[in-house]
Design a protein around this motif. Structure first.
Motif, short mmCIF file in Angstrom:
data_model
loop_
_atom_site.label_atom_id
_atom_site.label_comp_id
_atom_site.label_asym_id
_atom_site.label_seq_id
_atom_site.Cartn_x
_atom_site.Cartn_y
_atom_site.Cartn_z
N ALA A 51 141.71 70.91 38.98
CA ALA A 51 141.67 69.59 38.35
C ALA A 51 143.08 69.13 37.98
N SER A 52 143.88 70.03 37.43
CA SER A 52 145.25 69.67 37.05
C SER A 52 146.07 69.26 38.27
N ALA A 53 145.92 69.99 39.37
CA ALA A 53 146.65 69.65 40.59
C ALA A 53 146.20 68.31 41.14
N ALA A 54 144.91 68.04 41.10
CA ALA A 54 144.39 66.74 41.57
C ALA A 54 144.97 65.60 40.74
N ARG A 55 144.95 65.76 39.43
CA ARG A 55 145.50 64.70 38.55
C ARG A 55 146.99 64.53 38.78
N TYR A 56 147.70 65.63 38.94
CA TYR A 56 149.14 65.57 39.15
C TYR A 56 149.49 64.86 40.45
N LEU A 57 148.87 65.28 41.55
CA LEU A 57 149.17 64.66 42.84
C LEU A 57 148.77 63.20 42.87
N ASN A 58 147.65 62.87 42.24
CA ASN A 58 147.21 61.48 42.18
C ASN A 58 148.21 60.63 41.39
N ALA A 59 148.76 61.19 40.33
CA ALA A 59 149.75 60.46 39.53
C ALA A 59 151.07 60.27 40.28
N ASP A 61 151.54 60.15 43.76
CA ASP A 61 151.38 59.18 44.84
C ASP A 61 149.94 59.24 45.36
N PRO A 62 149.07 58.35 44.85
CA PRO A 62 147.65 58.42 45.24
C PRO A 62 147.39 58.13 46.72
N VAL A 63 148.30 57.44 47.37
CA VAL A 63 148.11 57.15 48.79
C VAL A 63 148.57 58.34 49.63
N LYS A 64 149.77 58.80 49.40
CA LYS A 64 150.31 59.93 50.17
C LYS A 64 149.46 61.19 50.01
N PHE A 65 148.96 61.42 48.81
CA PHE A 65 148.22 62.64 48.52
C PHE A 65 146.71 62.43 48.47
N ALA A 66 146.22 61.37 49.07
CA ALA A 66 144.78 61.05 49.01
C ALA A 66 143.90 62.19 49.52
N GLU A 67 144.23 62.74 50.66
CA GLU A 67 143.40 63.81 51.23
C GLU A 67 143.49 65.10 50.41
N PRO A 68 144.69 65.56 50.01
CA PRO A 68 144.74 66.74 49.14
C PRO A 68 143.99 66.52 47.82
N VAL A 69 144.11 65.32 47.25
CA VAL A 69 143.40 65.03 46.00
C VAL A 69 141.89 65.10 46.24
N ARG A 70 141.43 64.53 47.34
CA ARG A 70 139.99 64.57 47.66
C ARG A 70 139.50 66.02 47.72
N LYS A 71 140.26 66.88 48.39
CA LYS A 71 139.88 68.29 48.50
C LYS A 71 139.89 68.99 47.14
N LEU A 72 140.90 68.71 46.34
CA LEU A 72 141.00 69.32 45.02
C LEU A 72 139.86 68.86 44.10
N VAL A 73 139.53 67.58 44.16
CA VAL A 73 138.43 67.06 43.34
C VAL A 73 137.12 67.71 43.77
N ALA A 74 136.88 67.80 45.06
CA ALA A 74 135.64 68.42 45.54
C ALA A 74 135.55 69.87 45.08
N ALA A 75 136.64 70.60 45.16
CA ALA A 75 136.64 72.00 44.71
C ALA A 75 136.44 72.09 43.20
N THR A 76 137.03 71.18 42.46
CA THR A 76 136.85 71.18 41.00
C THR A 76 135.38 70.96 40.65
N ILE A 77 134.74 70.02 41.32
CA ILE A 77 133.33 69.76 41.06
C ILE A 77 132.51 71.02 41.28
N ASP A 78 132.81 71.74 42.35
CA ASP A 78 132.07 72.97 42.65
C ASP A 78 132.30 74.05 41.60
N ARG A 79 133.50 74.13 41.06
CA ARG A 79 133.87 75.22 40.16
C ARG A 79 133.59 74.93 38.69
N ASP A 80 133.69 73.68 38.27
CA ASP A 80 133.59 73.33 36.85
C ASP A 80 132.12 73.15 36.45
N ARG A 81 131.43 74.24 36.38
CA ARG A 81 129.99 74.20 36.08
C ARG A 81 129.71 73.82 34.62
#
Length: 125
Positions: A51-59, A61-81
């Motif tokens: 989650a921290s990495a997703a927020r950091y990369l989005n802050a 450059d949300p365009v440049k890092f869109a795909e890495p952020v998408r992957k990080l968010v998806a993984a966070t959803i799976d892990r943050d039960r």
């Protein structure tokens, strides 16, 4: 990334070392982000550093890092039960007005839909 750096990151116990590597090398680690995200996903069992990495990369450059952020968010959803990181994540990625945009975001963004359903399981949209 050197072989030694890669070995250190492979021994990362919880994702913090990988997150710090990304934060300290953001200017020159774009080509390695896929491996770094996979490594962090492997070791971060609760989603904190994902989650921290997703927020950091989005802050940064949300365009440049869109795909890495998408992957990080998806993984966070799976892990943050226990939903410790999802409330801050939804605000950081989708903005403070995410509730107003919820119907559109639910239709367009699978990660948003998944977070929203976890945070508001009885909501009807």
């Amino acid at each position: 990334m050197t072989d030694e750096q890669k070995r250190v990151l492979e021994d990362d116990p919880d994702g913090l070392v990988t997150y710090e590597y990304i934060a300290n090398n953001i200017e020159n680690c774009f080509d390695e982000l896929e491996w770094l995200i996979e490594n962090m996903t492997r070791v971060d069992l609760v989603g904190q550093f994902l989650a921290s990495a997703a927020r950091y990369l989005n802050a940064i450059d949300p365009v440049k890092f869109a795909e890495p952020v998408r992957k990080l968010v998806a993984a966070t959803i799976d892990r943050d039960r226990e939903h410790r990181y999802l409330p801050d994540l939804i605000l950081s990625i989708y903005g403070e007005d995410y509730e107003e945009k919820a119907p559109r975001l639910m239709a367009e963004d699978n990660n948003f839909r998944r977070i929203y359903k976890r945070l508001f399981p009885t909501a009807v949209i």
